[in-house]
Write a protein that holds these residues in place. Sequence first.
Motif, PDB file in Angstrom:
ATOM      1  N   GLU A  95      34.450  44.576  16.433  1.00 28.96           N
ATOM      2  CA  GLU A  95      33.989  44.770  15.050  1.00 28.96           C
ATOM      3  C   GLU A  95      32.859  43.780  14.718  1.00 28.96           C
ATOM      4  O   GLU A  95      31.899  44.126  14.018  1.00 28.96           O
ATOM      5  CB  GLU A  95      35.151  44.601  14.072  1.00 28.96           C
ATOM      6  CG  GLU A  95      36.163  45.729  14.109  1.00 28.96           C
ATOM      7  CD  GLU A  95      37.136  45.637  15.279  1.00 28.96           C
ATOM      8  OE1 GLU A  95      37.873  46.610  15.505  1.00 28.96           O
ATOM      9  OE2 GLU A  95      37.151  44.588  15.971  1.00 28.96           O
ATOM     10  N   TRP A  96      32.978  42.561  15.221  1.00 34.00           N
ATOM     11  CA  TRP A  96      31.934  41.550  15.016  1.00 34.00           C
ATOM     12  C   TRP A  96      30.651  41.955  15.734  1.00 34.00           C
ATOM     13  O   TRP A  96      29.553  41.848  15.190  1.00 34.00           O
ATOM     14  CB  TRP A  96      32.435  40.196  15.476  1.00 34.00           C
ATOM     15  CG  TRP A  96      31.392  39.120  15.563  1.00 34.00           C
ATOM     16  CD1 TRP A  96      31.033  38.400  16.657  1.00 34.00           C
ATOM     17  CD2 TRP A  96      30.572  38.618  14.495  1.00 34.00           C
ATOM     18  NE1 TRP A  96      30.041  37.502  16.354  1.00 34.00           N
ATOM     19  CE2 TRP A  96      29.749  37.608  15.033  1.00 34.00           C
ATOM     20  CE3 TRP A  96      30.458  38.938  13.135  1.00 34.00           C
ATOM     21  CZ2 TRP A  96      28.816  36.914  14.267  1.00 34.00           C
ATOM     22  CZ3 TRP A  96      29.529  38.244  12.371  1.00 34.00           C
ATOM     23  CH2 TRP A  96      28.725  37.244  12.933  1.00 34.00           C
ATOM     24  N   VAL A  97      30.790  42.432  16.955  1.00 37.83           N
ATOM     25  CA  VAL A  97      29.630  42.912  17.704  1.00 37.83           C
ATOM     26  C   VAL A  97      28.939  44.049  16.949  1.00 37.83           C
ATOM     27  O   VAL A  97      27.704  44.088  16.833  1.00 37.83           O
ATOM     28  CB  VAL A  97      30.047  43.364  19.123  1.00 37.83           C
ATOM     29  CG1 VAL A  97      28.910  44.113  19.814  1.00 37.83           C
ATOM     30  CG2 VAL A  97      30.486  42.163  19.960  1.00 37.83           C
ATOM     31  N   LYS A  98      29.740  44.965  16.420  1.00 34.00           N
ATOM     32  CA  LYS A  98      29.171  46.083  15.659  1.00 34.00           C
ATOM     33  C   LYS A  98      28.455  45.594  14.405  1.00 34.00           C
ATOM     34  O   LYS A  98      27.403  46.139  14.030  1.00 34.00           O
ATOM     35  CB  LYS A  98      30.280  47.072  15.287  1.00 34.00           C
ATOM     36  CG  LYS A  98      30.822  47.864  16.466  1.00 34.00           C
ATOM     37  CD  LYS A  98      31.968  48.772  16.030  1.00 34.00           C
ATOM     38  CE  LYS A  98      32.518  49.575  17.201  1.00 34.00           C
ATOM     39  NZ  LYS A  98      33.675  50.422  16.808  1.00 34.00           N
ATOM     40  N   GLY A 155      20.909  44.480  12.942  1.00 38.46           N
ATOM     41  CA  GLY A 155      19.661  44.462  13.696  1.00 38.46           C
ATOM     42  C   GLY A 155      19.428  43.194  14.485  1.00 38.46           C
ATOM     43  O   GLY A 155      18.284  42.853  14.813  1.00 38.46           O
ATOM     44  N   ILE A 156      20.511  42.491  14.798  1.00 31.38           N
ATOM     45  CA  ILE A 156      20.399  41.233  15.543  1.00 31.38           C
ATOM     46  C   ILE A 156      20.608  41.516  17.029  1.00 31.38           C
ATOM     47  O   ILE A 156      21.668  42.011  17.414  1.00 31.38           O
ATOM     48  CB  ILE A 156      21.432  40.203  15.042  1.00 31.38           C
ATOM     49  CG1 ILE A 156      21.158  39.876  13.571  1.00 31.38           C
ATOM     50  CG2 ILE A 156      21.389  38.936  15.894  1.00 31.38           C
ATOM     51  CD1 ILE A 156      22.213  39.001  12.918  1.00 31.38           C
ATOM     52  N   PHE A 164      24.321  45.924  23.627  1.00 32.75           N
ATOM     53  CA  PHE A 164      23.650  44.715  24.097  1.00 32.75           C
ATOM     54  C   PHE A 164      22.282  45.014  24.705  1.00 32.75           C
ATOM     55  O   PHE A 164      22.108  45.977  25.450  1.00 32.75           O
ATOM     56  CB  PHE A 164      24.533  43.986  25.118  1.00 32.75           C
ATOM     57  CG  PHE A 164      25.856  43.577  24.544  1.00 32.75           C
ATOM     58  CD1 PHE A 164      25.969  42.438  23.775  1.00 32.75           C
ATOM     59  CD2 PHE A 164      26.986  44.365  24.740  1.00 32.75           C
ATOM     60  CE1 PHE A 164      27.174  42.069  23.212  1.00 32.75           C
ATOM     61  CE2 PHE A 164      28.207  44.008  24.187  1.00 32.75           C
ATOM     62  CZ  PHE A 164      28.295  42.859  23.420  1.00 32.75           C
ATOM     63  N   HIS A 165      21.330  44.152  24.381  1.00 34.04           N
ATOM     64  CA  HIS A 165      19.974  44.270  24.923  1.00 34.04           C
ATOM     65  C   HIS A 165      19.990  44.043  26.432  1.00 34.04           C
ATOM     66  O   HIS A 165      19.281  44.737  27.180  1.00 34.04           O
ATOM     67  CB  HIS A 165      19.071  43.243  24.248  1.00 34.04           C
ATOM     68  CG  HIS A 165      17.657  43.250  24.729  1.00 34.04           C
ATOM     69  ND1 HIS A 165      17.259  42.617  25.890  1.00 34.04           N
ATOM     70  CD2 HIS A 165      16.533  43.822  24.214  1.00 34.04           C
ATOM     71  CE1 HIS A 165      15.959  42.793  26.070  1.00 34.04           C
ATOM     72  NE2 HIS A 165      15.498  43.522  25.058  1.00 34.04           N
ATOM     73  N   SER A 166      20.785  43.073  26.882  1.00 36.66           N
ATOM     74  CA  SER A 166      20.864  42.730  28.300  1.00 36.66           C
ATOM     75  C   SER A 166      22.272  42.236  28.621  1.00 36.66           C
ATOM     76  O   SER A 166      22.997  41.771  27.734  1.00 36.66           O
ATOM     77  CB  SER A 166      19.858  41.630  28.665  1.00 36.66           C
ATOM     78  OG  SER A 166      18.540  42.013  28.351  1.00 36.66           O
ATOM     79  N   SER A 184      39.085  32.980  15.937  1.00 35.01           N
ATOM     80  CA  SER A 184      38.794  34.383  16.249  1.00 35.01           C
ATOM     81  C   SER A 184      37.617  34.817  15.375  1.00 35.01           C
ATOM     82  O   SER A 184      37.084  34.024  14.586  1.00 35.01           O
ATOM     83  CB  SER A 184      40.006  35.276  15.966  1.00 35.01           C
ATOM     84  OG  SER A 184      40.178  35.457  14.562  1.00 35.01           O
ATOM     85  N   PHE A 185      37.232  36.083  15.514  1.00 29.34           N
ATOM     86  CA  PHE A 185      36.146  36.613  14.691  1.00 29.34           C
ATOM     87  C   PHE A 185      36.651  37.222  13.382  1.00 29.34           C
ATOM     88  O   PHE A 185      35.857  37.792  12.619  1.00 29.34           O
ATOM     89  CB  PHE A 185      35.365  37.675  15.464  1.00 29.34           C
ATOM     90  CG  PHE A 185      34.581  37.107  16.621  1.00 29.34           C
ATOM     91  CD1 PHE A 185      33.523  36.250  16.407  1.00 29.34           C
ATOM     92  CD2 PHE A 185      34.922  37.439  17.923  1.00 29.34           C
ATOM     93  CE1 PHE A 185      32.800  35.720  17.467  1.00 29.34           C
ATOM     94  CE2 PHE A 185      34.199  36.926  18.991  1.00 29.34           C
ATOM     95  CZ  PHE A 185      33.141  36.066  18.774  1.00 29.34           C
TER      96      PHE A 185
END
Length: 210
Positions: free
Chosen positions: A87-90, A96-97, A124-126, A198-199
């Motif tokens: 959820e944090w990643v989303k 837009g980070i 993820f970009h990479s 945690s997140f």
Amino acid sequence: MTNNNIGVLFDLDGVILDTEGIYSEFWGSIDAQFPTGVENFTEVIKGTCLDDILNTYFPKENHAEIIGILQDFQKNMPYRYFPHAIEWVKALHEAGIPMCIVTSSDEQKMEAVYEQHPEFRGFFHSVIVGEMVEHAKPAPDCFLLGAKLLGKDIADCYIFEDSINGLKAALASGGRVIALSTSNPPHMLADARLVIPSFEDFTVEKMLSI
């Protein structure tokens, strides 16, 4: 600082994936089969890349067998997300980070992760794996490469880590380090700018205030 200027670098195991306990059991079984004589072996090696584990603790004649056992194990082990992690990643993705995974794991292990979580790579970009850097954690190379691939200054990158070696690497890189106390108690992570359990309830605004 605006969202356009920053990047986020994530360690994988112990930060996004709840696998540290599973790996501890695995390496405990390896230590029983190929005794190292090292007290608290599974704790000592947390955050250490495979090459360093093998070269430091096991005779060279055992390396191929241990690698084979590990590869078979990783093909089928469960790669569970920590609660609130995806959820944090989303949330970062929606803001837009740009993000990069920085792991000591190899590409074969990552393929198993993608198989269980087809959505994972798209966030993820990479994805930096152990084979991509000459010097593993606690050297900062992997995080510096992550910032480079994101096109960001490392000083403008937030780094999420849980292990001691990972924390050392993150701090040495010059990034903004946030530690998760998922694998180690908070007092062992006190050099980070912030330590969180945690997140849960963590927000982009809180991150940017650090």
